[in-house]
Scaffold this motif. Structure first.
Motif, PDB file in Angstrom:
ATOM      1  N   GLU A 164      11.069   2.084   5.764  1.00 28.21           N
ATOM      2  CA  GLU A 164      10.040   2.772   5.010  1.00 28.21           C
ATOM      3  C   GLU A 164      10.930   3.865   4.271  1.00 28.21           C
ATOM      4  N   PHE A 167      12.820   2.207   1.383  1.00 26.62           N
ATOM      5  CA  PHE A 167      12.104   2.200   0.344  1.00 26.62           C
ATOM      6  C   PHE A 167      11.831   3.476  -0.521  1.00 26.62           C
ATOM      7  N   LYS A 168      11.881   4.696   0.302  1.00 30.45           N
ATOM      8  CA  LYS A 168      11.621   5.840  -0.112  1.00 30.45           C
ATOM      9  C   LYS A 168      12.998   6.618  -0.920  1.00 30.45           C
ATOM     10  N   GLN A 170      15.077   4.477  -2.455  1.00 30.83           N
ATOM     11  CA  GLN A 170      15.092   3.716  -3.530  1.00 30.83           C
ATOM     12  C   GLN A 170      14.187   3.998  -4.836  1.00 30.83           C
ATOM     13  N   ASP A 171      13.204   4.441  -4.156  1.00 34.86           N
ATOM     14  CA  ASP A 171      12.037   4.907  -5.469  1.00 34.86           C
ATOM     15  C   ASP A 171      12.500   6.462  -5.850  1.00 34.86           C
TER      16      ASP A 171
END
Length: 197
Positions: A164, A167-168, A170-171
């Motif tokens: 999780e 992905f945070k 990466q965003d």
């Protein structure tokens, strides 16, 4: 600067300021385990480990000191062997002591299995003759005749949080702050600790 996140799970090594970490709060977990032993009347506590569990040994000593439990150096064993062999070998050394501990904290569950096998071979039993607490909560821990009280490190939860978090990152590529996330382990109480009170 990297344009991709690096997240390390359950390890604190070199360059720890350059990556994100997701770890268990081992210090608190081990203190809770030692406190559970004390609540059950155990103050003669031994430690059995091997070369990769020295950090655990030090946390056990720190917890005992914090809880005013005497630390007996002759109750602390580090084997050159690993897994069940380490547990069995060190438990034989405990049997050679005149004044034996009532409880044993092992570096991880496979070591505990070796300890339990040695106790059985001596005609004794857990928890009647020795109480045991360990850590990792591997599958055999709840399937033995005597199920093991152990610390569940929540490895699945660690991995979920790490993914999780990845992905945070990466965003939000502009988000450069390095984070250390601690996950609370759980003391899984089964029937390997005898109440001496």
């Amino acid at each position: 600067d990297r344009d991709f996140p690096i997240i390390v799970v359950n390890y604190l090594g070199k360059n720890k300021n350059n990556v994100d970490y997701v770890n268990t709060n081992d210090t608190t977990a081990i203190r809770n385990a030692i406190e559970y032993l004390k609540q059950n009347g155990h103050e003669k506590i031994a430690f059995i480990g091997e070369k990769f569990t020295l950090k655990t040994k030090n946390m056990v000593i720190a917890a005992m000191n914090a809880l005013n439990i005497p630390v007996r150096n002759n109750y602390f064993f580090i084997s050159e062997k690993r897994f069940e062999d380490a547990g069995y070998e060190c438990m034989e050394k405990i049997y050679s002591l005149q004044d034996k501990p009532t409880a044993i904290f092992t570096g991880y569950d496979n070591i505990a299995l070796g300890v339990m096998n040695c106790i059985k071979d001596h005609g004794d039993s857990v928890p009647n003759d020795f109480s045991i607490i360990s850590r990792n909560n591997i599958s055999f821990s709840s399937h033995k005749t005597v199920s093991l009280t152990t610390i569940n490190s929540n490895v699945i939860k660690l991995c979920e949080i790490a993914i999780e978090h990845m992905f945070k990152k990466q965003d939000r590529k502009h988000f450069k702050i390095r984070e250390k996330i601690l996950v609370k382990p759980e003391l899984v109480i089964r029937n390997s600790v005898k109440d001496l009170t």
